[in-house]
Structures are given as structure tokens and as C-alpha cells.
Design a protein around this motif. Structure first.
Motif: not given
Lengths: 105, 401
Positions: A57, A60-61, A63, B78-81, B104, B375, B377
Motif C-alpha cells: 500500500f 503505491n502511495y 511512488r 491500486e497500481k494505476n491509481r 482501501r 487519494d 491522483r
């Protein structure tokens, strides 16, 4: 022959402009590479030790677009060390009240 | 030559009128009303919030579900936010918790970084210092910060800093301009040892009170000013002793820079339930359990538009910021037909607002406090839609904007 000369002049001009730009922006450029490791280490430390997220987690926050070259999480010392763009930063978790701070400010 | 004269005249007049936009108004409009803080409360949530059934409290179940579905929809992983990434929402109506949900991995005990919402908490600390006679907003900030005690900068008041109208140079860009962004330099590189000093040492580019532009630097100058006004020892526990403990906010972390000042621009961590208590303090005009935390008139000052806003050349970005004193308003400028930032919410709405989707809303006319952490983005989350759906779900109770 003439074209060669022209290209040489153009390249020289380009270098001059680029050089001038670097000189004018030197304060910003000098500290720029440090952003990557500082941001990653600081935000990871707080995410992990203050917020209580797990490692995946928090990666991912924290990077960014520029990848980092090394990462170390020391759970015992509550420290995070990150290297990116040739600069290294360590952030430590100091307390529940005051959270994380740079080790060498 | 003679035919050039009108052209020249036009140029001169044009330049003259460009140099200084005349202000729409000189005083700031206020969101404050006599009714603020007058409501009798049957309990105070110092220990914890009491929960009420939303339907019995006047919410429409279907519409509240629409609010919930919008807020917690997920479009990416979570990877591509990508997409809307809400982490938590708490809604307080008439002093009771009527809606609470987390996502989350967050829950009611997990603190969330609230980024620039921290600035609004700093506003409270300055308010307490004013009540105790330790600071005065009309004072030259140079009285508290040596870097501002120069011929050039001593005209800057504490008030100018609170209203982000100091005239000190600032570049508030995050990902958009990483090279020259002063926020990034302050938080992560050149400024991180001494953020207040770093911001105070920026050059003067406007007269104080002439222009509004967002500046995280001003918050850390104020944090430094507070430290110098109180002394290091009192300053260290001040936020807890004067604000968090009286309100029962037990889950707060505030991080400090290399010089020991709180990073008042950015680094507070708090649970949404606790943060709602902070909003409730402002909803009650700065009073808590019959005690005044913030001095009388402080909330009114806080929710009054910074006068510099009216003399600042307007652009799309600026239209979304209605600056109070480290809080954000929803007034627009009626004189020019400029709409409020969140047209679907009542005009008396005011907010703390932070990077990547952190919000604390206070809506006195609906007796609402709303916390939203997230969060985000990519800007998918639309705060006007979010507020609109919530207000609509209360519409039967007269909740019209």
C-alpha cells in the motif's frame, strides 16, 4: 560546406542557450535530484509508521514517475532509506505524536 | 505622426488600466451570520460521536445511497491509481453521526494524511494565541519572525499571511512544475531544515494586501511566528493542550521540520471522526462545552473573504479558491456574477481543503460537518457533485442551497 557551418553555429547557439538556462536555474537544478528519494522516503515512512498501511500500500502511495534505485525499510529502527537519481535520503519515525522526520536535516 | 497620436493615447490608457485592476470591493464579504454558534447542543462529542439513524434524522434513504455510490465507486486498481479513490467519509448532522464509511484499508481508528487541511488547524492555534494575548493579527509579522523584520518586509502583517496576501513570492506547483515549485523545495529539499525561514526569505513582489495567490509558505511562516510568540516549550504541546485535548481529538499526529516547527502547511494525520470534531468547533463559532476555544469574532474573521481577492486578476484556477483566513469559502463574487466554487452547496459552506482530495466541510445553514479523505491522483472526483448529492439527500428538511 555552407550547411555544415550553419549547423555548427546552430549547435553552438543551442549549447549557449542551454548553458545560460542552467546557470539561471542552478539553485533549482542543484536540488532537483534530491526530490525523488526525499519524497519517497518521507511519504513511505509516514504511510507505514503513522497511518499503518502495509508495504505494498505504501509503495503505491509513495511512488513517482521517476523510479528509485534502492529501498530499505528497517522496522526495528523505524527507518526508511531510499536512493533515486544518485541521491540517498533516510527518514525515521520519531514518535506517535510527531511522526516521521529526516535523519540528517 | 499626427495619425499615430490616438494609437499612442490608446496604448498609454491601456497600460495604465492594466497596471492595477480596481478592486470590485474593498471589504471582504463574510459567510458568518448571527445564528452561528447559537444552537443549544444536547451533548458534546468530546468522548465520542453519538450515532443517529439517518432516516430519522431527516435524510432520504435512496438519495443518501446515491451519495454513497458516487463517493465510493472504484474504476481502477491500486497500481494505476486512477479514478475516484475515497478513503473515508463522516457526516455529522445536528451533532450526531449519521453517515460513516471507509475504504482501501482505512477504518475509524486509522489516521489519514490531510495535507493542506492542516492549514485550517493552524488558523485555530493562531486564534487561541490571539485569545491569550500572545499574538495580534494586526501586528507586523516581523515582530515574531526576524526574517520579516526588515524595511522591505515589515509592512506584512500576521493577517496578510493568514489571508495569503503577503506579497512574498511563491510558486505553488506540485507535480506540474517540480523544478521550480517552492512547495516541493520547502517540503523535500532546500527548505526542509527550516521551512518558515525558507518561505520568509522569498522576495517581495507585491504590496501586502494587494494580491491573493495560494502559498503554502505563508503557513509555515505563521507556524514559526507562533513558535517564537510562545517559546519553544509551550509551542511543542500547544495544539494538543489548547485544541486537540479539549475537543477529545486523541488520534492526531503532526510532523515537524528540521528546525522543530510543525509543518502547518501539510503534515497533519487524523481520523475522520476526530477531524469532524474540529469542524464542529467552527460550526459552534469556536465554543466547546460552554468554553470559548477561539476568541469571539474569530470564526467570523476566518470566514470573511480576503479583500486582496477582489483586486487580483481573475482566472479559472483562482475562481475555485475563495480565500478566508486559511479556510476556503463558497461565496463567489455576486458583483461580477462570479459563481461560488461549489454551486450545489449553500453559500455559507466553508472548508479546509487539501492535496489529493482531503476535505472538511462546515455548512451552518444545514447544521452539517462533512469529512472526506481520499487519494485522488487524476481529478476524477468532483466535489460539487459530492456536495450536491449530500445536500439533495437532506432536501426534505429544507436543505436547499
Amino acid at each position: 560546406m555552407k550547411i555544415k557551418k550553419f549547423i555548427r553555429r546552430l549547435a553552438l547557439l543551442f549549447l549557449l542557450v542551454a548553458g545560460l538556462w542552467i546557470v539561471l536555474n542552478w539553485t533549482h537544478i542543484k536540488s532537483f535530484p534530491g526530490i525523488i528519494s526525499a519524497f519517497y522516503a518521507k511519504e513511505f515512512c509516514s504511510c507505514y509508521f503513522v497511518v499503518g498501511g502495509d508495504e505494498e500500500f505504501c509503495h503505491n502511495y509513495a511512488r513517482q514517475w521517476v523510479p528509485i534505485s534502492s529501498f530499505a525499510l528497517d522496522k526495528q529502527a523505524k527507518a526508511v532509506t531510499v536512493t533515486g537519481l544518485g541521491r540517498s535520503t533516510t527518514v525515521v519515525h520519531t514518535s506517535e505524536q510527531f511522526g516521521c522526520a529526516y535523519r540528517n536535516p | 505622426m499626427r495619425e499615430m497620436l490616438p494609437l499612442l493615447l490608446l496604448l498609454v490608457v491601456g497600460l495604465w488600466s492594466c497596471s492595477k485592476p480596481s478592486p470590485v470591493r474593498k471589504d471582504g464579504e463574510t459567510a458568518w451570520q448571527q445564528s452561528f454558534g447559537k444552537k443549544q447542543r444536547d451533548y458534546w462529542p468530546t468522548t465520542d460521536w453519538r450515532v443517529a439513524d439517518p432516516v430519522k434524522a431527516g435524510f432520504d434513504q435512496q438519495k443518501l445511497k446515491a451519495f454513497r455510490d458516487y463517493t465510493f465507486q472504484r474504476t481502477g486498481d491500486e497500481k494505476n491509481r486512477a479514478g475516484i479513490r475515497t478513503d473515508g467519509v463522516v457526516v455529522i448532522h445536528n451533532g450526531y453521526l449519521v453517515f460513516e464509511e471507509y475504504a482501501r484499508g482505512y477504518d475509524k481508528n486509522r489516521r489519514h494524511l490531510v495535507w493542506s487541511d492542516t492549514k485550517s488547524v493552524l488558523n485555530a492555534a493562531i486564534g487561541v494565541a490571539v485569545r491569550q494575548g500572545k499574538m495580534n493579527i494586526a501586528d507586523s509579522a516581523g515582530r515574531y519572525v526576524p526574517q520579516l523584520n526588515t524595511d522591505e518586509k515589515k509592512a506584512i502583517t500576521v493577517n496578510d499571511l493568514l489571508q495569503m496576501s503577503s506579497g512574498l513570492f511563491w510558486d505553488e506547483g506540485y507535480e506540474s512544475s517540480p523544478l521550480k515549485s517552492l512547495v516541493i523545495a520547502m517540503l523535500y529539499t532546500r527548505g526542509r531544515n527550516d521551512m518558515g525561514r525558507f518561505a520568509a526569505e522569498q522576495p517581495v513582489i507585491f504590496k501586502p494586501g494587494e494580491r491573493f495567490y495560494y502559498s503554502s509558505g505563508t503557513s509555515n511562516i505563521l507556524s514559526l511566528a507562533l513558535k517564537n510568540a510562545l517559546g519553544e516549550k509551550d509551542y511543542e504541546q500547544y495544539f494538543w493542550k489548547e485544541i486537540f485535548e479539549p475537543l477529545g481529538m486523541r488520534n492526531v499526529t503532526m510532523e515537524r521540520d528540521g528546525s522543530g516547527i510543525f509543518v502547518a502547511s501539510s503534515y497533519m494525520y487524523v481520523t475522520p471522526r476526530d477531524f469532524a470534531k474540529f469542524g464542529y468547533l467552527y460550526l459552534n463559532d469556536g465554543q466547546w462545552e460552554k468554553k470559548r476555544i477561539l476568541p469571539e469574532g474569530w470564526v467570523k474573521y476566518t470566514v470573511t473573504m480576503a479583500p486582496a481577492y477582489y483586486s487580483t486578476p481573475m482566472n479559472d484556477h483562482l475562481r475555485k479558491d475563495n480565500p478566508g483566513a486559511h479556510w476556503w469559502l463558497n461565496l463567489g463574487i455576486p458583483e461580477t456574477g462570479q459563481a461560488p466554487p461549489w454551486p450545489k452547496a449553500p453559500r455559507d459552506t466553508f472548508a479546509a481543503s487539501g492535496h489529493w482530495g482531503q476535505f472538511l466541510f462546515v455548512i451552518p445553514s444545514l447544521d452539517l460537518v462533512v469529512v472526506r479523505t481520499g487519494d485522488d491522483r487524476d481529478g476524477s472526483f468532483d466535489i460539487n457533485t459530492f456536495l450536491g448529492l449530500l445536500v439533495e439527500s437532506l432536501a426534505d428538511r429544507g436543505g436547499k442551497p
